[in-house]
Structure formats: C-alpha cells, structure tokens
Design a protein around this motif. Structure first.
Motif, PDB file in Angstrom:
ATOM      1  N   ARG A  77       0.838  -1.196   0.000  1.00 45.39           N
ATOM      2  CA  ARG A  77       0.000   0.000   0.000  1.00 45.39           C
ATOM      3  C   ARG A  77       0.878   1.253   0.000  1.00 45.39           C
ATOM      4  NH1 ARG A  77      -5.838   1.033   2.064  1.00 45.39           N
ATOM      5  NH2 ARG A  77      -5.984   3.106   1.172  1.00 45.39           N
ATOM      6  N   ARG A  78       2.050   1.131   0.598  1.00 48.13           N
ATOM      7  CA  ARG A  78       2.946   2.290   0.710  1.00 48.13           C
ATOM      8  C   ARG A  78       3.997   2.345  -0.388  1.00 48.13           C
ATOM      9  NH1 ARG A  78       4.956   2.331   6.833  1.00 48.13           N
ATOM     10  NH2 ARG A  78       5.675   4.407   6.219  1.00 48.13           N
ATOM     11  N   VAL A  79       4.362   1.182  -0.914  1.00 48.72           N
ATOM     12  CA  VAL A  79       5.456   1.097  -1.880  1.00 48.72           C
ATOM     13  C   VAL A  79       4.967   0.389  -3.143  1.00 48.72           C
ATOM     14  CG1 VAL A  79       7.794   0.264  -2.308  1.00 48.72           C
ATOM     15  CG2 VAL A  79       7.121   0.938   0.010  1.00 48.72           C
ATOM     16  N   GLN A  80       5.003   1.080  -4.266  1.00 49.68           N
ATOM     17  CA  GLN A  80       4.539   0.506  -5.521  1.00 49.68           C
ATOM     18  C   GLN A  80       5.651   0.537  -6.559  1.00 49.68           C
ATOM     19  OE1 GLN A  80       1.316  -0.629  -6.995  1.00 49.68           O
ATOM     20  NE2 GLN A  80       1.272  -1.269  -4.848  1.00 49.68           N
ATOM     21  N   MET A  81       5.633  -0.440  -7.453  1.00 47.78           N
ATOM     22  CA  MET A  81       6.679  -0.530  -8.467  1.00 47.78           C
ATOM     23  C   MET A  81       6.081  -0.387  -9.865  1.00 47.78           C
ATOM     24  SD  MET A  81       9.782  -3.219  -8.504  1.00 47.78           S
ATOM     25  CE  MET A  81      10.873  -3.385  -9.922  1.00 47.78           C
ATOM     26  N   VAL A  82       6.813   0.297 -10.746  1.00 45.82           N
ATOM     27  CA  VAL A  82       6.434   0.393 -12.161  1.00 45.82           C
ATOM     28  C   VAL A  82       7.587  -0.195 -12.978  1.00 45.82           C
ATOM     29  CG1 VAL A  82       5.920   1.959 -14.089  1.00 45.82           C
ATOM     30  CG2 VAL A  82       4.993   2.438 -11.805  1.00 45.82           C
ATOM     31  N   PHE A  83       7.252  -1.096 -13.880  1.00 48.18           N
ATOM     32  CA  PHE A  83       8.273  -1.816 -14.638  1.00 48.18           C
ATOM     33  C   PHE A  83       8.519  -1.160 -15.990  1.00 48.18           C
ATOM     34  CE2 PHE A  83       6.348  -4.718 -11.648  1.00 48.18           C
ATOM     35  CZ  PHE A  83       7.451  -5.360 -11.088  1.00 48.18           C
ATOM     36  N   GLN A  84       9.585  -1.617 -16.627  1.00 48.80           N
ATOM     37  CA  GLN A  84       9.990  -1.036 -17.909  1.00 48.80           C
ATOM     38  C   GLN A  84       8.972  -1.287 -19.018  1.00 48.80           C
ATOM     39  OE1 GLN A  84      13.810  -2.405 -19.203  1.00 48.80           O
ATOM     40  NE2 GLN A  84      13.602  -1.556 -21.248  1.00 48.80           N
ATOM     41  N   ASP A  85       8.471  -2.506 -19.058  1.00 50.89           N
ATOM     42  CA  ASP A  85       7.732  -2.936 -20.240  1.00 50.89           C
ATOM     43  C   ASP A  85       6.231  -2.833 -20.034  1.00 50.89           C
ATOM     44  OD1 ASP A  85       6.664  -4.137 -22.424  1.00 50.89           O
ATOM     45  OD2 ASP A  85       7.191  -6.177 -21.811  1.00 50.89           O
ATOM     46  N   PRO A  86       5.582  -1.805 -20.608  1.00 47.57           N
ATOM     47  CA  PRO A  86       4.147  -1.643 -20.374  1.00 47.57           C
ATOM     48  C   PRO A  86       3.320  -2.677 -21.137  1.00 47.57           C
ATOM     49  CG  PRO A  86       4.902   0.030 -21.908  1.00 47.57           C
ATOM     50  CD  PRO A  86       6.126  -0.761 -21.494  1.00 47.57           C
ATOM     51  N   TYR A  87       3.957  -3.469 -22.018  1.00 46.04           N
ATOM     52  CA  TYR A  87       3.232  -4.530 -22.709  1.00 46.04           C
ATOM     53  C   TYR A  87       3.139  -5.753 -21.810  1.00 46.04           C
ATOM     54  CZ  TYR A  87       3.389  -1.546 -26.713  1.00 46.04           C
ATOM     55  OH  TYR A  87       3.209  -0.477 -27.542  1.00 46.04           O
ATOM     56  N   GLY A  88       4.279  -6.100 -21.182  1.00 46.49           N
ATOM     57  CA  GLY A  88       4.294  -7.268 -20.310  1.00 46.49           C
ATOM     58  C   GLY A  88       3.533  -7.072 -19.015  1.00 46.49           C
ATOM     59  N   SER A  89       3.459  -5.828 -18.523  1.00 43.00           N
ATOM     60  CA  SER A  89       2.924  -5.633 -17.180  1.00 43.00           C
ATOM     61  C   SER A  89       1.401  -5.441 -17.135  1.00 43.00           C
ATOM     62  CB  SER A  89       3.634  -4.466 -16.480  1.00 43.00           C
ATOM     63  OG  SER A  89       3.401  -3.266 -17.170  1.00 43.00           O
ATOM     64  N   LEU A  90       0.754  -5.292 -18.286  1.00 39.11           N
ATOM     65  CA  LEU A  90      -0.704  -5.122 -18.300  1.00 39.11           C
ATOM     66  C   LEU A  90      -1.353  -6.231 -19.113  1.00 39.11           C
ATOM     67  CD1 LEU A  90      -1.122  -1.320 -19.130  1.00 39.11           C
ATOM     68  CD2 LEU A  90      -1.073  -2.379 -16.875  1.00 39.11           C
ATOM     69  N   HIS A  91      -2.347  -6.863 -18.583  1.00 40.74           N
ATOM     70  CA  HIS A  91      -3.057  -7.906 -19.329  1.00 40.74           C
ATOM     71  C   HIS A  91      -3.762  -7.278 -20.536  1.00 40.74           C
ATOM     72  CE1 HIS A  91      -5.701 -11.109 -20.405  1.00 40.74           C
ATOM     73  NE2 HIS A  91      -5.164 -11.901 -19.484  1.00 40.74           N
ATOM     74  N   PRO A  92      -3.472  -7.755 -21.775  1.00 42.82           N
ATOM     75  CA  PRO A  92      -3.996  -7.070 -22.967  1.00 42.82           C
ATOM     76  C   PRO A  92      -5.516  -7.152 -23.125  1.00 42.82           C
ATOM     77  CG  PRO A  92      -2.878  -9.113 -23.572  1.00 42.82           C
ATOM     78  CD  PRO A  92      -2.614  -8.893 -22.104  1.00 42.82           C
ATOM     79  N   ARG A  93      -6.130  -8.222 -22.578  1.00 38.44           N
ATOM     80  CA  ARG A  93      -7.561  -8.418 -22.804  1.00 38.44           C
ATOM     81  C   ARG A  93      -8.425  -7.925 -21.652  1.00 38.44           C
ATOM     82  NH1 ARG A  93      -8.437 -11.056 -27.307  1.00 38.44           N
ATOM     83  NH2 ARG A  93      -6.659 -12.159 -28.202  1.00 38.44           N
ATOM     84  N   GLN A  94      -7.866  -7.045 -20.848  1.00 34.91           N
ATOM     85  CA  GLN A  94      -8.677  -6.476 -19.787  1.00 34.91           C
ATOM     86  C   GLN A  94      -8.926  -5.005 -20.075  1.00 34.91           C
ATOM     87  OE1 GLN A  94      -6.845  -7.385 -16.035  1.00 34.91           O
ATOM     88  NE2 GLN A  94      -7.645  -9.463 -16.047  1.00 34.91           N
ATOM     89  N   THR A  95     -10.097  -4.543 -19.659  1.00 42.02           N
ATOM     90  CA  THR A  95     -10.349  -3.113 -19.830  1.00 42.02           C
ATOM     91  C   THR A  95      -9.509  -2.342 -18.816  1.00 42.02           C
ATOM     92  OG1 THR A  95     -12.149  -3.122 -18.233  1.00 42.02           O
ATOM     93  CG2 THR A  95     -12.756  -3.486 -20.553  1.00 42.02           C
ATOM     94  N   ILE A  96      -9.315  -1.073 -19.127  1.00 42.73           N
ATOM     95  CA  ILE A  96      -8.591  -0.195 -18.209  1.00 42.73           C
ATOM     96  C   ILE A  96      -9.314  -0.184 -16.857  1.00 42.73           C
ATOM     97  CG2 ILE A  96      -7.782   2.181 -17.869  1.00 42.73           C
ATOM     98  CD1 ILE A  96      -6.639   0.462 -20.361  1.00 42.73           C
ATOM     99  N   ASP A  97     -10.634  -0.160 -16.926  1.00 42.91           N
ATOM    100  CA  ASP A  97     -11.426  -0.169 -15.684  1.00 42.91           C
ATOM    101  C   ASP A  97     -11.050  -1.367 -14.822  1.00 42.91           C
ATOM    102  OD1 ASP A  97     -13.826   0.911 -14.154  1.00 42.91           O
ATOM    103  OD2 ASP A  97     -14.377  -1.195 -14.434  1.00 42.91           O
ATOM    104  N   ARG A  98     -11.025  -2.534 -15.455  1.00 40.92           N
ATOM    105  CA  ARG A  98     -10.695  -3.767 -14.733  1.00 40.92           C
ATOM    106  C   ARG A  98      -9.269  -3.713 -14.173  1.00 40.92           C
ATOM    107  NH1 ARG A  98     -11.453  -9.369 -16.077  1.00 40.92           N
ATOM    108  NH2 ARG A  98     -10.658 -10.429 -14.227  1.00 40.92           N
ATOM    109  N   LEU A  99      -8.338  -3.190 -14.986  1.00 37.59           N
ATOM    110  CA  LEU A  99      -6.938  -3.096 -14.548  1.00 37.59           C
ATOM    111  C   LEU A  99      -6.783  -2.160 -13.356  1.00 37.59           C
ATOM    112  CD1 LEU A  99      -5.272  -2.916 -18.083  1.00 37.59           C
ATOM    113  CD2 LEU A  99      -4.904  -4.725 -16.389  1.00 37.59           C
ATOM    114  N   LEU A 100      -7.631  -1.135 -13.319  1.00 41.86           N
ATOM    115  CA  LEU A 100      -7.541  -0.189 -12.202  1.00 41.86           C
ATOM    116  C   LEU A 100      -8.328  -0.674 -10.976  1.00 41.86           C
ATOM    117  CD1 LEU A 100      -7.803   3.208 -14.151  1.00 41.86           C
ATOM    118  CD2 LEU A 100      -5.744   2.146 -13.198  1.00 41.86           C
ATOM    119  N   GLN A 101      -9.349  -1.489 -11.228  1.00 45.73           N
ATOM    120  CA  GLN A 101     -10.127  -2.060 -10.101  1.00 45.73           C
ATOM    121  C   GLN A 101      -9.267  -3.030  -9.280  1.00 45.73           C
ATOM    122  OE1 GLN A 101     -13.316  -1.537  -9.190  1.00 45.73           O
ATOM    123  NE2 GLN A 101     -14.366  -0.736 -10.993  1.00 45.73           N
TER     124      GLN A 101
END
Ligand code: ADP
Ligand code: MG
Length: 251
Positions: A77-101
């Motif tokens: 909750r306090r420490v979050q990581m962002v990775f280099q590859d935005p293709y690998g780190s987000l599931h392609p078949r999910q909506t943005i809403d779902r990814l943020l939920q």
C-alpha cells in the motif's frame, strides 16, 4: 531527517552468483534517487529486492525508520513498483477499468469510482479511456495506465525500473514530465533506474552508480553534470551516454 526508505546491506544470490552484494541506500522523504550502471550491474535486482520480488539472502528495509518484518499488504500500500515494459505488465484483454479495479480490490479500497476517474485524469488520459482494452493503447498510454495502477492506491514510495526506456523519445519526455508532476503534487519519494544519465540528472537529486552488484560511486546530479566524478567506470558511462556529454559540456 529520517529516510522515507532505507535499504541496508541488501544481498541477493542466484545459486552462488551474487547479483547484489551488500548494497545500502537511503532516500529522504520527497526525494528522487537514481540508480545507474551498465546492463547486468544489479539495478533491477536492487529494486526487486526492495519490493520483495527477488530472493534476498541478507539485508534490511526500513520505512520512516521502522524496520519491516515482512512485505505484507500494508507494505505494498505504501510502496509501488512500475516496470519497464508496459506490454508485459498489463493484461492485454482487460479493460482499463478492470486493470484499475484490481489493486483497489486487493487492498480493500472502497471508493473505486472516484479513484479511477482521478487516476485517469492524473495520468492525462481522462475518463474516455476507462472501458478501452489495454491492447488498444499505444506504449506511452499503457505506461500511463501502469503508473495509474500504482498511484490509485495512493502510495508514498514508487520504485521505477526504466519506466520510459521502452518508449519513443518524444513519448519518453511526456511520461517523465508526468512522473515529475505527480511526485511534486503527491510529495512522493522515488527510486528510479535508468541507463540514461540525462534522464537521471533531470529527474533525481542524488544517484548511486552500480557495477557487478555493488555501488561504486555516489553522486549528486550537479556533481555528475559538472564532471565531479572519481571512478573511471562512471566516466565511461558518461561517454556511453553521448547525448548527455553534449548537454553537460554545453551547460
Ligand atoms: P540491470 O537491471 O542492472 O541490468 P539485473 O539486476 O537485471 O541488472 O541483473 C543483475 C545480474 O543478476 C545479471 O547478471 C543477471 O543476469 C542476474 N539475474 C537477474 N535476475 C536473475 C534470475 N532470476 N536468475 C538468475 N540470475 C539473475
Ligand atoms: Mg534492469
């Protein structure tokens, strides 16, 4: 001042190979701290070790001066990581809403509606992106979503592993500006890996230079820009970052 985050004597071993060898850093609240070094020098391993994603053989993490016993939910909750590859780190078949939920559900956060709209707005995408799929987005837009996913749970510290190096140069600058803006607005603390010394001196107050799993030199950005460097390894990194040398020479 008490460090927002301190990593002490971090050691990571893969079998008998030491990917990280007794490395310590501390980062002040609101500071942006850079990690540079040649490929394979252990930059990602250090971030992953801090995030609990690498096999830590030894070492200690403290947040606000308090040693952590474990990387529990409260830590993420306090420490979050962002990775280099935005293709690998987000599931392609999910909506943005779902990814943020998803992070909201993991942390049991209730006000999803408000947070999703705020996060989309904050990363410069807006609510029209909410029900698109991540495979419909450009690399830069995906990385904005990855950043929104980290921000939505309102962390204090962000671990950024080459967050723009997979992006085109013009998009890189936009995403770096976004990260800088967000850090100021939310008073966040960053640890940021980049192989680009220009990016690090632009984004970070201080930096550590890594080689073979160790820190070989610690510098402020003004020191680096002015060439106040002791290690020939660091000088070679500057030469390798040729655009940076031009900038530094004309400064
Ligand atoms: P950098 O991010 O500086 O390019 P890394 O931290 O990714 O470097 O890697 C540091 C060293 O650790 C490299 O030699 C790499 O091959 C090794 N390494 C990283 N992850 C693993 C792993 N999961 N298993 C074995 N070796 C690894
Ligand atoms: Mg790396």
């Amino acid at each position: 001042m008490r460090a927002a985050i301190a990593a002490e004597n971090m050691t990571v071993a893969y079998d008998d190979f030491l990917a990280l060898d007794n490395v310590s850093i501390d980062v002040a609240p609101g500071e942006s701290f850079g990690l540079v070094g040649e490929s394979g020098s252990g930059k990602s391993t250090l971030l992953r070790a801090i995030a609990g994603l690498a096999p830590v053989a030894n070492g200690r993490i403290a947040l606000d001066g308090k040693t952590l016993d474990a990387r529990d939910k409260a830590f993420y909750r306090r420490v979050q990581m962002v990775f280099q590859d935005p293709y690998g780190s987000l599931h392609p078949r999910q909506t943005i809403d779902r990814l943020l939920q998803e992070p909201l559900a993991i942390h049991g956060i209730k006000d999803a509606e408000r947070r999703i709209l705020r996060a989309l707005d904050e990363v410069g995408l807006g609510s029209s992106f909410r029900f698109r799929y991540s495979h419909q987005l450009s690399g830069g837009q995906r990385q904005r979503i990855a950043i929104a996913r980290a921000l939505i749970i309102e962390p204090e510290i962000m671990l950024l592993d080459e967050p723009t190096s997979a992006l085109d140069a013009s998009v890189q600058a936009e995403v770096l500006n976004l990260l800088e803006q967000v850090r100021r607005d939310r008073k966040l603390t960053y640890i940021m890996v980049s192989h680009d010394l220009g990016v690090v001196t632009h984004m970070c107050e201080r930096l550590a230079v890594m080689k073979s799993g160790k820190i070989v030199e610690r510098l402020s950005s003004p020191d680096l820009i002015a060439g106040r460097i002791s290690e020939s390894y660091t000088k070679n990194l500057m030469v390798a970052s040729r655009g940076f040398v031009r900038t530094a020479a004309s400064a």
